[in-house]
Design an enzyme around this catalytic site. Sequence first.
Site, mmCIF file in Angstrom:
data_model
loop_
_atom_site.group_PDB
_atom_site.id
_atom_site.type_symbol
_atom_site.label_atom_id
_atom_site.label_comp_id
_atom_site.label_asym_id
_atom_site.label_seq_id
_atom_site.Cartn_x
_atom_site.Cartn_y
_atom_site.Cartn_z
ATOM 1 N N ALA A 161 14.323 42.590 58.478
ATOM 2 C CA ALA A 161 15.514 42.909 57.675
ATOM 3 C C ALA A 161 16.606 43.584 58.511
ATOM 4 O O ALA A 161 17.780 43.609 58.107
ATOM 5 C CB ALA A 161 15.126 43.815 56.511
ATOM 6 N N ASP B 236 12.576 30.511 60.671
ATOM 7 C CA ASP B 236 12.853 29.085 60.867
ATOM 8 C C ASP B 236 14.314 28.774 60.540
ATOM 9 O O ASP B 236 14.969 27.977 61.221
ATOM 10 C CB ASP B 236 11.929 28.236 59.985
ATOM 11 C CG ASP B 236 10.459 28.579 60.213
ATOM 12 O OD1 ASP B 236 10.100 28.903 61.354
ATOM 13 O OD2 ASP B 236 9.685 28.521 59.238
#
Length: 320
Positions: free
Chosen positions: A231, A260
């Site tokens: 984060a 990804d």
Amino acid sequence: MNNNGQQQIVTITLNPALDQTVYIPQFQVGEVNRVNQQRIDPGGKGINVAKVVRALGHPACVTGFLGQDNSKSFYEYFHKQAIEHFFVEVAGAARVNIKIVDDQSGRVTEINFPGLNCSGQDMEELETVIRGLAQEHQWFVIAGSLPQGVSDDIYGRLIALLRQQGAKVFLDSSGPALREGIKAVPYAIKPNLEELGQLIGRPLEKETEIRAAIADLLAGGINEVIVTLGARGAIVAAKEQMFLVRPPAVVANSTVGAGDAMVAGFVVGKTQGLSLADCARLGTAAATASVVQPGTQAGPVKEVEKLLAHVHISSEAAAF
């Protein structure tokens, strides 16, 4: 082959999966848990990258191994998403990975199965396919874990093969597959902080240690390194530049596939000739858009475009 003259990005997934995401409020280990909702998405890191490449309006092509027993689910998905595919089918079934999402705590528990068992002949067949694709494509993403029966140096062999044909390879893996793959000097890599520590041989905590580890990788010939920090964002570096990229704050639905999406946005930016900072911005916006989606879905391009302006980039990697 291409859409509107865009360069098609090829992703290679040796160990694909069907990702079953189950939502269990207040999930407790060792207790009876009731599923609130669930979804199943064709996945595996390279396939997840291709999903996001397509969501960004860019042409994508996928290759690797699929198990004969459940390949139909993948082919139906590729057809629906207009993703070109050149998989080699092998005996057995692709694994089913279970992602348990506790919507109340936001924690995700992942249960990943070992996957396919591939022979030397399967690998030779795939190398022939990849060699053919390299004649027409410049950008390749090799991503994910290795199936059973494949040696740790396989990514290194594929990178060497692709480099010989002038292709650029983005490698996103971990453990021995990453360590061996780096020896063939891919164009770029994307370890997270823990994976970078495994490469160096010790946990990395201080900013100076992380910078030194990145500098070593760049000195070895890798052009660009992205170190994801969850984060907190990512550190993105090339030989003359290093940025800290911070994502906008959002409520995460599923963090599976965020890395990804970061790779997908970054590579799409590279094919468009964007600067390193703008590639990092696009990758971060794509990753942020993906975490608000359930399962391992790609965020819509309109959402990515909205988020772009809220990605913060600093040339100082301090206080990450």
